[in-house]
Design an enzyme around this catalytic site. Sequence first.
Site, PDB file in Angstrom:
ATOM      1  CE1 TYR A   5       5.570  -2.995 -12.671  1.00 29.83           C
ATOM      2  CE2 TYR A   5       5.156  -4.049 -10.559  1.00 29.83           C
ATOM      3  CZ  TYR A   5       6.045  -3.541 -11.490  1.00 29.83           C
ATOM      4  OH  TYR A   5       7.397  -3.588 -11.251  1.00 29.83           O
ATOM      5  CB  SER A  19       7.827  -6.970 -10.140  1.00 25.54           C
ATOM      6  OG  SER A  19       7.174  -6.513  -8.976  1.00 25.54           O
TER       7      SER A  19
END
Length: 328
Positions: free
Chosen positions: A154, A129
């Site tokens: 995350y 990501s």
Amino acid sequence: MTVLVTGAAGFIGFHTCRALLARGETVVGVDNLNDYYDVRLKQSRLARLEGEPGFSFHKADVSDREAMTAAVDAQDDLSGIIHLAAQAGVRYSLENPYAYVEANVMGQLVMLEAARRAKGLKHFVYASSSSVYGGNTELPFAVDQRVDSPVSLYAATKRSGELMAHTYSHLYRMPTTGLRFFTVYGPWGRPDMAAYLFADAIEAGRPIRVFNNGQMRRDFTFIEDIVAGVLAALDHPPADDGAAPPFKLYNLGNSRTEELSHFIEVLETALGKKAVRRLEPIQPGDVPATSADIEASRRELGFDPKTPIDVGIPKFVEWYKDYVRGRN
């Protein structure tokens, strides 16, 4: 060739499976169909895959060692794994941190262990990501920048996945490629993502929450461009020269950073309605801007994103209206 795709009923996984099937691959899909968002959307995606020749499905959680080992071991001619299953969303990691470690850290480890035992496997591709760039302020983000300042759990779990993949490439000479996705949107997108959240609110006449008082920039990337990059990565496993591990990281982004306000304006035009904007401070874990340096992706993968938001958002809205009508 047979390719196992985790997160097959998810947004990127669904489109990746369709693209693989369209070019004649045999696809084994895996998904746990969890309820992080409306399961009906996942089931609708899956229903479109299950009617395709060459597709089979296993309902399983990637953190389940026995289930995933069995799913991989059952494939005699498995040549590639595309590991896209994850617990997504920056803000939700503040509410349920354990879900992120279970899915994104344990899930990555389970898949790497299964992959290293798979005979004939040529390549392990996995989703990372743009969030791993965390507190970096130098734009555009490049893969050779340091990424040791995550600002969300995350992001930390995604960076952990990259480090584990590097270790497995080093120890077992297993070709691995991590893909840092930048703000993906498009048809069949997740309800917790900006395009869907905003469209839902605008259609219902509810205010949309615009964080950092609207001072946000994102490298919005259309799903078709992302999938082209995923397949290109699969087709280009890193070579093993006997020295450096066969390990690669790439940015997959549009390389056209856009003001959030412009994104909303294009969405308003496509919907034919004005948004009621509620300006709010930046949220914990968010960053004010993202921008992808995709030079390496262009050079080594032939990655060439073609879809500006002025083209991509109307395609999303067309799907959104059809889907909502069918859902209701």
